[in-house]
Scaffold this motif. Structure first.
Motif, mmCIF file in Angstrom:
data_model
loop_
_atom_site.group_PDB
_atom_site.id
_atom_site.type_symbol
_atom_site.label_atom_id
_atom_site.label_comp_id
_atom_site.label_asym_id
_atom_site.label_seq_id
_atom_site.Cartn_x
_atom_site.Cartn_y
_atom_site.Cartn_z
ATOM 1 N N ASP A 1 -0.801 -3.194 -98.778
ATOM 2 C CA ASP A 1 -0.677 -3.641 -100.166
ATOM 3 C C ASP A 1 0.113 -4.946 -100.201
ATOM 4 O O ASP A 1 0.322 -5.591 -99.176
ATOM 5 C CB ASP A 1 -0.022 -2.553 -101.029
ATOM 6 C CG ASP A 1 1.357 -2.146 -100.503
ATOM 7 O OD1 ASP A 1 1.962 -2.911 -99.712
ATOM 8 O OD2 ASP A 1 1.829 -1.058 -100.875
ATOM 9 N N GLU A 2 0.584 -5.332 -101.375
ATOM 10 C CA GLU A 2 1.258 -6.625 -101.526
ATOM 11 C C GLU A 2 2.601 -6.704 -100.808
ATOM 12 O O GLU A 2 3.169 -7.786 -100.668
ATOM 13 C CB GLU A 2 1.428 -6.955 -103.009
ATOM 14 C CG GLU A 2 0.100 -7.243 -103.714
ATOM 15 C CD GLU A 2 0.280 -7.768 -105.125
ATOM 16 O OE1 GLU A 2 1.444 -7.857 -105.588
ATOM 17 O OE2 GLU A 2 -0.733 -8.089 -105.773
ATOM 18 N N SER A 3 3.114 -5.552 -100.333
ATOM 19 C CA SER A 3 4.381 -5.578 -99.594
ATOM 20 C C SER A 3 4.187 -6.007 -98.142
ATOM 21 O O SER A 3 5.166 -6.257 -97.436
ATOM 22 C CB SER A 3 5.035 -4.193 -99.628
ATOM 23 O OG SER A 3 4.247 -3.254 -98.893
ATOM 24 N N ASN A 4 2.942 -6.107 -97.694
ATOM 25 C CA ASN A 4 2.655 -6.524 -96.318
ATOM 26 C C ASN A 4 3.301 -7.876 -96.026
ATOM 27 O O ASN A 4 3.171 -8.824 -96.810
ATOM 28 C CB ASN A 4 1.131 -6.598 -96.128
ATOM 29 C CG ASN A 4 0.739 -7.001 -94.718
ATOM 30 O OD1 ASN A 4 0.827 -8.164 -94.362
ATOM 31 N ND2 ASN A 4 0.295 -6.041 -93.936
ATOM 32 N N LEU A 5 3.999 -7.984 -94.897
ATOM 33 C CA LEU A 5 4.750 -9.202 -94.586
ATOM 34 C C LEU A 5 3.839 -10.420 -94.424
ATOM 35 O O LEU A 5 4.211 -11.532 -94.815
ATOM 36 C CB LEU A 5 5.588 -8.993 -93.321
ATOM 37 C CG LEU A 5 6.523 -10.137 -92.916
ATOM 38 C CD1 LEU A 5 7.511 -10.477 -94.030
ATOM 39 C CD2 LEU A 5 7.279 -9.770 -91.633
ATOM 40 N N LEU A 6 2.664 -10.220 -93.858
ATOM 41 C CA LEU A 6 1.704 -11.319 -93.738
ATOM 42 C C LEU A 6 1.368 -11.880 -95.120
ATOM 43 O O LEU A 6 1.341 -13.098 -95.321
ATOM 44 C CB LEU A 6 0.434 -10.826 -93.041
ATOM 45 C CG LEU A 6 -0.655 -11.868 -92.779
ATOM 46 C CD1 LEU A 6 -0.232 -12.820 -91.663
ATOM 47 C CD2 LEU A 6 -1.976 -11.178 -92.412
ATOM 48 N N TYR A 7 1.127 -10.976 -96.075
ATOM 49 C CA TYR A 7 0.801 -11.418 -97.438
ATOM 50 C C TYR A 7 2.020 -12.028 -98.120
ATOM 51 O O TYR A 7 1.892 -13.003 -98.872
ATOM 52 C CB TYR A 7 0.261 -10.251 -98.263
ATOM 53 C CG TYR A 7 -0.215 -10.684 -99.637
ATOM 54 C CD1 TYR A 7 -1.299 -11.546 -99.769
ATOM 55 C CD2 TYR A 7 0.429 -10.243 -100.787
ATOM 56 C CE1 TYR A 7 -1.737 -11.963 -101.029
ATOM 57 C CE2 TYR A 7 -0.002 -10.645 -102.041
ATOM 58 C CZ TYR A 7 -1.088 -11.510 -102.162
ATOM 59 O OH TYR A 7 -1.514 -11.926 -103.401
#
Length: 307
Positions: A60-66
């Motif tokens: 989800d939006e917590s992904n470090l890449l994102y």
């Protein structure tokens, strides 16, 4: 809007600290995470992860890449596009090999490419350091090689550290994790003048030892008093693995990053013996590990795009 519709980014693993170079030196290794970014017409965010431990990565939006992807668009004051991200994991998670640095560097480069490369490599590097909080992993992940980073009044000075071709990094990666937060929690807030002088001298010796491959210098140089004495207890089997590595001919052994991966340096003729010795020592301690001789990645992060 940029004409680029899809970007592939490859980022190497890194080993940081190298003993006395706490939070300031790191080297890129020939182990990689790969990221693909595809612009979507609509749909917001899609993240697909493959490779070992893929199920443990947030999608989800917590992904470090994102988060890194967003950071660049915020910096250039543009609205981020809807995007599909594909992650191919080759760097173990939470093992002291810079997996978070690969995500930060990968996300920033992917966003920069999709946005039409508005930022220079230097600007991307400074954003990466700001996100990570220290330069030792993100700088070599971005630039490749072994790098020493020092802050100045105007930003960061990055020094390329020559690495002798006969000095082989051997990584021993156990099947347990150690979070950077936990590894930092055990560190003292102050150190003695004697310990500060000790590390200053040994970091200088390390730089010359890596450049020349001189055995005696490297044996002495890998000693440290700022972080490793406090972190060793967090890594089961540390003493046995270190003794085995040195007995097999390694110059010495250090904790890779915050651990628990252990890094031995050996010459080309003894690296295989060191591999086997470290693996056996951990097996005898009841711990499963992957042990590999790697090379220094000299390219750093790379990208190519379509459309």
């Amino acid at each position: 809007m940029s004409g680029v519709s899809s970007v592939n980014v490859t980022v190497p693993a890194t080993t940081a600290n190298l003993g006395p170079g706490f939070d300031c030196i790191g080297a890129a290794l020939t182990l990689y995470n790969e990221f693909n970014f595809t612009r979507l017409e609509e749909g917001g965010l899609t993240i697909h992860v493959t490779g070992a431990e893929a199920e443990r990565v947030q999608t989800d939006e917590s992904n470090l890449l994102y988060q890194a992807f967003l950071k660049l668009y915020q910096y250039i004051e543009q609205t981020p596009p809807s995007v599909k991200m594909e992650i191919q994991l080759g760097v173990p998670l939470a093992r002291g090999l810079g997996s978070s640095a690969t995500a930060i560097v990968g996300g920033l480069i992917g966003a920069n490419e999709l946005a039409g490369t508005p930022l220079s490599v230097l600007q991307v590097m400074e954003l990466a350091i700001a996100m990570e909080g220290h330069p030792d992993n993100v700088v070599p992940a971005l630039l490749g090689g072994c790098r020493l980073a020092a802050s100045s009044d105007t930003g960061w000075e990055i020094c390329d550290v020559p690495w002798h071709q006969n000095v082989i990094p051997v990584v021993a990666i156990p099947d347990f994790e150690l979070s950077t937060k936990e590894a930092r929690r055990v560190l003292p807030t102050q150190v003695s003048r004697a310990d500060a002088i000790f590390n200053t001298a040994h970091l200088g010796l390390l730089l010359r030892g890596l450049e020349t491959g001189k055995r005696e210098w490297l044996r002495a140089a890998l000693q440290d008093r700022l972080h490793q004495p406090y972190r060793q207890a967090l890594i089961s089997g540390y003493d046995a693995v270190k003794a085995a590595a040195i007995a097999a001919g390694a110059y010495g052994m250090v904790i890779s990053g915050a651990g628990p991966t252990l890094l031995a340096l050996a010459d080309t003729t003894q690296s295989q013996a060191v591999e086997m010795a470290m693996l056996t020592a951990w097996q005898e301690a009841g711990i499963t590990a992957v042990v590999r001789s790697l090379c220094i990645d000299t390219q750093g992060a790379s990208s190519f795009h379509e459309g």
